[in-house]
Motif scaffolding. Structure first.
Motif: not given
Ligand code: COA
Ligand code: AMP
Length: 637
Positions: A393-394, A446, A463, A467-468, A474-475, A477
Motif C-alpha cells: 500500500e505505501t 492522514l 478503501y 483502511y480508514l 488515520h490509515y 496499517t
C-alpha cells in the motif's frame, strides 16, 4: 548538516514545503499547481495540476544528461547462465518500440495491461512502455495460479496481456501459457490480445487471432515518444492479499510515486546515481516495482534483475557472486533469503570467496526480521544491516534507518524510525496513544506522504472500509507493534488474516474460502504457524462433514492440491489437521489466536469466552502430530 530528526520534523510541520523541494528531483512537463490537495478528506492528492511522464524520468532524461552509455539494467539469470547489460540508450530504444507495439494494438492512456512474466528484461520493458503511453500496468506474480490471474483480469479489465512462454524454478520449467489460457477461459472479462515472449526453454502454443509474438511485433514496431500524464493519474495497479479471496487493487499515481522513490534512493538507501543497486525480489511484488524498476531507474542507478534463488542456484554463495561480479553497492532482500543462506552456510564460508569491497549496506524488508538473522548477516558481511518496514500500500518505507542522511544506531528487531511524512501512532482499542513499550495497532495519521496509495482500483468504498474507518483520520496499517523509549518502532505481527510466507503476503481468509469449497469440508480455519526458514507457514484445521468416511490422507492431499491449484505454489500450503471441532467463543468466533499460540508453543491463556475448553486438547494433539505445539504451556494452570 541536516539530521534525520530535523528532516522528519519539517516533513510533518510543512509537508507542502518539504515535498515541493523533493519534487525538484523530477522532470515536470508542467509544474503542479498545488503540492497537496486536501479539499476532499479522507482522499488526498499530491502534485495536483502537475504533468509528467514516469518513463521519461526513468529512462530518457538520463540519456539527455549523459548517462546514455551507462548500464541501466544488468540481467543475471542463475537459472540459465544468461547475462545481459542494457544501457539507458538501448533501454529507451526497446521501451519506445514496445510502446509502439502497444499503441498499434490500440492501447492508450488509462487502458489496463496485465504483465504476467518471469524475471526477464522484457517484463521491465513492458512496464516502462505502459508508463510511456499512459497505460496502467498490473503485474501479476508468476507463482500465482490461473484463478488468481483470472481474478485480477476481471478486476483490472485489461485490453491486453503481456506474458512469456515460461518461468524457471529450480528443477522445473513453469509453463505460463497454459495458466494464462486457463485464466482467460474462466475470467468474465476477455482481453483482446496477448503478446507472448517465447523463451527457448518452452514454446507457447499461440491462439490464432488473439496471440502475438513479442519478437515479431517488435521487429515491425515504430518507436513512440513519452506522452504527458497527470501527476494524479494511475501508473499501475498492484494486487495484494486482503482478508478475503478478492485481492485489493492498490493504485499508484505518477507524480507522488516518482518524487517519493527518487527521494528514497539517496536518503534511505544511500546510493548515488551511477551506482549499482540490487533488489533481489520479483517484479510481481511491490519491492520489484519500487526497487528493481522505478526507484533505481528514476534515480539514474544501474539495477540488477536477478533470476534465481539465494540458495541452490547453484549454492548459498549466489548473492555474493552477483554482488562481486556486478559491483553492487546496496542489496535489498527479504530476511527469509538470509535464513536460507545461513542454514546452508552457517559459517559464511562462501562469503569469503568473493570480493565484496564495494558493498556498503544490506536492506531487509517484507517480513519481521528476527534479530539472529540480522546479527548473523552483519557479522558475516561486515556492513550495516537495515531492517525497514513497508507495505504494498505505501510503496516505500514507512520506517527505516536513513543511511543516506545519517546512520542511526541499529537496534535488532526494530525497523528504526518513521520516514518523512509518516505520522506514526500506536493506538489502543479506543484510538488513544499508548505509552512507550506497550503494544498497539500501528496507524498513520492522514494525509499519507506522496507515493502511497490514493485509493483501491474502482473501490473507493472498500478503501475507506479497509483502511480508514477503524480510526477516523488515520490509515490502519494492519500491523501491531510498539515503540521504545527512543521512539524506535518494533513491528511484531498482523492484526488481520494476513500472513507472511517467505516474504510473500498471503491471506488465510482466502485459503479458508478455497478449503471450504471442497465437498467434504464442513468448516475450517487457517492460521500462520512459525517456521524457521519461511517465517510463517499456513496450517489448516479442517472439520469434515458428518458422514464423510473417506480416507483422511486422501482428503488432505486433495485439499493441498486445491490450494496449489487455486492460489498457487507460492502459498506453500502443506499442513492440514483434520479435527472433530473448532474452538469457538460462545458467540461463535473461531479462536485462531489461541490456536496459533499453542502451535508456536507461546504460553497461552484459556480464553474466558470459550465455548468448550476441551476442544483445545484435541487441537494441541493434532498440532503435535504435525510437529507443532511440542512445548505448548498454559499460563493459567
Ligand atoms: N513462478 C512459479 N512458481 C514459483 C515462483 C514463480 N515466480 N516463485 C515461487 N514459485 C514456487 C516455487 O517453485 C515453490 O514451488 P514448490 O512448492 O513446487 O517447491 C513455491 O512457489 C514456493 O516458493 P518459494 O517461496 O520461493 O520457496 P522455495 O522453498 O522455493 O525457496 C526461499 C525458499 C527462502 C529460497 C525463497 O522463498 C526466497 O528466495 N525468498 C526470498 C523472498 C523474496 O524475494 N520476497 C520478495 C519480497 S522482498
Ligand atoms: P507486502 O505488502 O507484501 O509488502 O507486505 C507487507 C507486510 O509485511 C507488512 O504489513 C508487515 O506485516 C510485513 N512486513 C514488511 N516488512 C516488515 C518489517 N521490516 N518488519 C516487520 N514486518 C514487516
Amino acid at each position: 548538516m541536516t539530521t534525520y530528526a530535523e528532516i522528519y520534523r519539517r516533513s510533518l510541520a510543512d509537508p507542502a514545503g518539504f515535498w515541493a523541494e523533493q519534487a525538484e528531483g523530477i522532470d515536470w512537463i508542467r509544474r503542479f499547481d498545488r503540492v497537496l490537495d486536501d479539499s476532499r478528506p479522507p482522499f488526498y492528492r499530491w502534485f495536483v495540476g502537475g504533468v509528467l511522464n514516469t518513463c521519461w524520468n526513468a529512462v530518457d532524461r538520463h540519456i539527455e544528461r549523459g548517462r546514455g552509455d551507462q548500464t541501466a539494467i544488468i540481467y543475471d539469470s542463475a537459472m540459465t547462465g544468461d547475462k545481459r547489460w542494457i544501457t539507458y540508450r538501448e533501454l529507451r530504444e526497446l521501451v519506445a518500440r514496445f510502446a509502439g507495439v502497444l499503441r498499434r494494438q490500440g492501447i492508450g492512456k488509462g487502458d489496463r495491461v496485465i504483465v504476467y512474466m518471469p524475471m526477464v528484461p522484457e517484463a521491465v520493458i513492458a512496464m516502462l512502455a505502459c508508463a510511456r503511453i499512459g497505460a496502467i500496468h498490473s503485474v501479476v506474480f508468476g507463482g500465482f495460479a490461473a484463478h488468481e490471474l483470472a481474478a485480477r483480469i476481471d478486476d483490472a479489465q485489461p485490453k491486453l496481456v503481456v506474458s512469456a512462454s515460461c518461468g524457471l524454478e529450480p528443477g522445473r520449467i513453469v509453463p505460463y501459457k497454459p495458466l494464462l489460457d486457463r485464466a482467460i477461459s474462466i475470467s468474465r472479462h476477455k482481453p483482446e490480445r496477448c503478446i507472448l515472449l517465447q523463451r527457448p526453454q518452452a514454446q507457447a502454443t499461440m491462439v490464432p487471432g488473439r496471440d502475438l509474438d513479442w519478437q515479431e511485433e517488435m521487429a515491425g514496431a515504430e518507436p513512440v515518444d513519452c506522452v504527458p500524464v497527470a501527476a494524479t493519474d494511475p501508473l499501475y495497479i498492484l494486487y495484494t492479499s486482503g482478508t478475503t479471496g478478492q485481492p485489493k487493487g492498490i493504485v499508484r499515481d505518477h507524480g507522488g510515486h516518482a518524487v517519493a522513490l527518487h527521494w528514497s534512493m539517496r536518503n534511505i538507501y544511500g546510493v548515488e546515481p551511477g551506482e549499482v543497486y540490487w533488489a533481489a525480489s520479483d517484479v510481481g511484488w511491490v519491492v520489484g516495482h519500487s526497487y528493481i524498476v522505478y526507484g533505481p531507474l528514476i534515480h539514474g542507478n544501474t539495477t540488477v534483475l536477478y533470476e534465481g534463488k539465494p540458495v541452490g542456484t547453484p549454492d548459498a554463495g549466489a548473492f555474493w557472486r552477483v554482488i562481486s561480479e556486478h559491483r553492487v553497492a546496496a542489496l535489498f532482500t527479504a530476511p527469509t533469503a538470509f535464513r536460507a543462506i545461513k542454514k546452508e552456510d552457517p559459517e559464511g564460508r562462501l562469503v569469503r570467496r568473493y570480493d565484496l569491497s564495494r558493498f556498503r549496506t544490506l536492506f531487509l524488508a517484507g517480513e519481521r526480521c528476527d534479530p539472529d538473522t540480522l546479527l548473523w548477516a552483519q557479522a558475516k558481511l561486515g556492513v550495516p544491516v537495515i531492517d525497514h518496514w513497508w507495505q504494498t500500500e505505501t510503496g516505500w518505507a514507512i520506517c527505516a534507518n536513513p543511511v543516506g542522511i545519517e546512520l542511526l544506531p541499529i537496534k535488532p528487531g526494530s525497523c528504526s524510525l518513521p520516514m518523512p511524512g509518516y505520522d506514526l501512532r500506536i493506538l489502543d482499542e479506543n484510538g488513544a496513544d499508548v505509552p512507550a513499550g506497550q503494544m498497539g495497532a500501528i496507524a498513520l495519521r492522514l494525509p499519507l506522504p506522496p507515493g502511497t496509495l490514493p485509493t483501491l482500483w474502482n473501490a473507493d468504498e472498500r478503501y475507506l472500509q479497509s483502511y480508514l474507518s477503524r480510526y477516523p483520520g488515520h490509515y490502519l496499517t494492519g500491523d501491531a507493534g510498539y515503540r521504545d523509549a527512543d521512539g524506535y518502532v518494533f513491528v511484531m505481527s498482523r492484526t488481520d488474516d494476513v500472513i507472511n510466507v517467505a516474504g510473500h503476503r498471503l491471506s488465510t481468509g482466502q485459503m479458508e474460502e478455497v478449503l471450504a469449497a471442497h465437498p467434504d469440508v464442513a468448516e475450517c480455519a487457517v492460521i500462520g504457524v512459525a517456521d524457521e526458514l519461511k517465517g510463517e507457514l499456513p496450517l489448516a484445521f479442517v472439520v469434515l462433514k458428518a458422514g464423510v468416511t473417506r480416507d483422511h490422507e486422501v482428503v488432505r492431499r486433495e485439499l493441498v492440491e486445491q490450494v496449489r491449484d487455486r492460489i498457487g505454489p507460492v502459498a506453500a500450503f502443506r499442513l492440514v489437521a483434520i479435527v472433530n471441532r473448532l474452538p469457538k467463543t460462545r458467540s461463535g468466533k473461531i479462536l485462531r489466536g489461541t490456536m496459533k499460540r499453542i502451535a508456536d508453543s507461546t504460553p497461552w491463556k484459556m480464553p474466558a469466552t470459550i465455548d468448550d475448553p476441551l476442544i483445545l486438547d484435541e487441537i494441541a494433539e493434532a498440532l503435535r502430530s504435525l510437529g507443532y505445539a511440542r512445548q505448548a504451556s498454559r499460563l493459567d494452570g
